[in-house]
Motif scaffolding. Sequence first.
Motif, mmCIF file in Angstrom:
data_model
loop_
_atom_site.group_PDB
_atom_site.id
_atom_site.type_symbol
_atom_site.label_atom_id
_atom_site.label_comp_id
_atom_site.label_asym_id
_atom_site.label_seq_id
_atom_site.Cartn_x
_atom_site.Cartn_y
_atom_site.Cartn_z
ATOM 1 N N GLY A 55 53.534 41.947 33.020
ATOM 2 C CA GLY A 55 52.284 41.491 33.628
ATOM 3 C C GLY A 55 51.881 40.104 33.156
ATOM 4 O O GLY A 55 50.804 39.602 33.489
ATOM 5 N N ASN A 56 52.738 39.445 32.410
ATOM 6 C CA ASN A 56 52.504 38.127 31.826
ATOM 7 C C ASN A 56 51.887 37.137 32.825
ATOM 8 O O ASN A 56 50.877 36.489 32.535
ATOM 9 C CB ASN A 56 53.862 37.624 31.315
ATOM 10 C CG ASN A 56 53.805 36.355 30.504
ATOM 11 O OD1 ASN A 56 52.743 35.887 30.113
ATOM 12 N ND2 ASN A 56 54.967 35.798 30.240
ATOM 13 N N ILE A 57 52.463 37.021 33.999
ATOM 14 C CA ILE A 57 51.975 36.071 35.006
ATOM 15 C C ILE A 57 50.634 36.542 35.573
ATOM 16 O O ILE A 57 49.715 35.741 35.755
ATOM 17 C CB ILE A 57 53.030 35.884 36.128
ATOM 18 C CG1 ILE A 57 54.311 35.249 35.552
ATOM 19 C CG2 ILE A 57 52.481 35.070 37.277
ATOM 20 C CD1 ILE A 57 54.170 33.853 34.981
ATOM 21 N N SER A 58 50.499 37.818 35.823
ATOM 22 C CA SER A 58 49.231 38.364 36.334
ATOM 23 C C SER A 58 48.084 38.105 35.367
ATOM 24 O O SER A 58 46.984 37.727 35.773
ATOM 25 C CB SER A 58 49.347 39.871 36.588
ATOM 26 O OG SER A 58 50.211 40.137 37.661
ATOM 27 N N TYR A 59 48.335 38.293 34.057
ATOM 28 C CA TYR A 59 47.282 38.063 33.071
ATOM 29 C C TYR A 59 46.840 36.604 33.084
ATOM 30 O O TYR A 59 45.662 36.301 32.939
ATOM 31 C CB TYR A 59 47.738 38.429 31.652
ATOM 32 C CG TYR A 59 48.316 39.812 31.498
ATOM 33 C CD1 TYR A 59 47.764 40.900 32.171
ATOM 34 C CD2 TYR A 59 49.408 40.037 30.685
ATOM 35 C CE1 TYR A 59 48.293 42.168 32.034
ATOM 36 C CE2 TYR A 59 49.947 41.302 30.539
ATOM 37 C CZ TYR A 59 49.390 42.367 31.223
ATOM 38 O OH TYR A 59 49.924 43.622 31.092
ATOM 39 N N GLU A 60 47.794 35.712 33.248
ATOM 40 C CA GLU A 60 47.470 34.281 33.252
ATOM 41 C C GLU A 60 46.584 33.935 34.448
ATOM 42 O O GLU A 60 45.604 33.207 34.311
ATOM 43 C CB GLU A 60 48.757 33.445 33.271
ATOM 44 C CG GLU A 60 48.543 31.995 32.938
ATOM 45 C CD GLU A 60 48.126 31.756 31.492
ATOM 46 O OE1 GLU A 60 47.226 30.915 31.279
ATOM 47 O OE2 GLU A 60 48.675 32.404 30.563
ATOM 48 N N PHE A 61 46.917 34.478 35.620
ATOM 49 C CA PHE A 61 46.073 34.245 36.801
ATOM 50 C C PHE A 61 44.676 34.821 36.576
ATOM 51 O O PHE A 61 43.680 34.171 36.872
ATOM 52 C CB PHE A 61 46.698 34.867 38.061
ATOM 53 C CG PHE A 61 47.714 34.004 38.734
ATOM 54 C CD1 PHE A 61 47.322 32.858 39.438
ATOM 55 C CD2 PHE A 61 49.061 34.323 38.701
ATOM 56 C CE1 PHE A 61 48.258 32.052 40.081
ATOM 57 C CE2 PHE A 61 50.002 33.529 39.338
ATOM 58 C CZ PHE A 61 49.601 32.390 40.026
ATOM 59 N N ALA A 62 44.595 36.033 36.032
ATOM 60 C CA ALA A 62 43.297 36.678 35.802
ATOM 61 C C ALA A 62 42.470 35.882 34.794
ATOM 62 O O ALA A 62 41.262 35.695 34.991
ATOM 63 C CB ALA A 62 43.497 38.111 35.312
ATOM 64 N N SER A 63 43.098 35.393 33.755
ATOM 65 C CA SER A 63 42.389 34.614 32.741
ATOM 66 C C SER A 63 41.795 33.341 33.333
ATOM 67 O O SER A 63 40.751 32.867 32.899
ATOM 68 C CB SER A 63 43.342 34.257 31.591
ATOM 69 O OG SER A 63 42.672 33.521 30.592
ATOM 70 N N ARG A 64 42.449 32.818 34.363
ATOM 71 C CA ARG A 64 42.004 31.570 34.990
ATOM 72 C C ARG A 64 41.027 31.802 36.150
ATOM 73 O O ARG A 64 40.642 30.866 36.830
ATOM 74 C CB ARG A 64 43.215 30.777 35.461
ATOM 75 C CG ARG A 64 44.053 30.277 34.298
ATOM 76 C CD ARG A 64 45.396 29.755 34.749
ATOM 77 N NE ARG A 64 46.246 29.409 33.636
ATOM 78 C CZ ARG A 64 46.636 28.178 33.340
ATOM 79 N NH1 ARG A 64 46.247 27.163 34.083
ATOM 80 N NH2 ARG A 64 47.419 27.957 32.312
ATOM 81 N N GLY A 65 40.656 33.058 36.405
ATOM 82 C CA GLY A 65 39.614 33.335 37.382
ATOM 83 C C GLY A 65 40.050 33.949 38.693
ATOM 84 O O GLY A 65 39.229 34.192 39.574
ATOM 85 N N THR A 66 41.341 34.223 38.863
ATOM 86 C CA THR A 66 41.797 34.865 40.095
ATOM 87 C C THR A 66 41.355 36.331 40.083
ATOM 88 O O THR A 66 41.542 37.030 39.095
ATOM 89 C CB THR A 66 43.330 34.763 40.218
ATOM 90 O OG1 THR A 66 43.708 33.386 40.153
ATOM 91 C CG2 THR A 66 43.820 35.361 41.525
ATOM 92 N N THR A 67 40.759 36.773 41.187
ATOM 93 C CA THR A 67 40.240 38.146 41.240
ATOM 94 C C THR A 67 41.045 39.060 42.161
ATOM 95 O O THR A 67 40.794 40.258 42.189
ATOM 96 C CB THR A 67 38.768 38.152 41.701
ATOM 97 O OG1 THR A 67 38.685 37.531 42.976
ATOM 98 C CG2 THR A 67 37.881 37.426 40.698
#
Length: 185
Positions: A55-67
Amino acid sequence: MRIVSGKYKGRRISAPKKLPVRPTTDMAKESLFNIINNLYYFDDISVLDLFSGTGNISYEFASRGTTQITAVDENYGCIKFINETAESFEMPISTIKSDVFKYLERSQQQHTIIFADPPYDFPTEEFAKIPELVFQNTLLEPNGILIVEHSKHTDLSHLDHYNNSRSYGGNMFSFFEATAQDEEE
């Protein structure tokens, strides 16, 4: 692995050793997200993370505000780990346990960014199925991109919709986009 930027910047996430994964390196991930940051506002996009592993890439998107993030992997342990991690960080990540190719064949949901990180030892024909199914089923929004991570020993430049590649150490990211002809249809 660590989260490079955003709300959870610097947080380290340790995946169980038994997962069959090879997370994207922090250096490669940071470089990739610098490219994406110049193309999109993170809070305005929808992301599909294929072969999501830890989930490495998903976490990065979520941390940057992607919902709007969907992570797809066929390994139950990976999906369980992503669910647990997303819940503990209160990240908006939906998971789907499925073979990626079967998922792409039946999915009808469009995304701004589709990121695929299949096993590096996939034969080129397997890599080729990813853009083929994405574009055949119109899974990208207008102006969306497909990013496929692979080793520097794999060349995807001959595939339809290929735009360019970026290399970071042993990691390569190949970018695919719809052509003007596709958008007219």
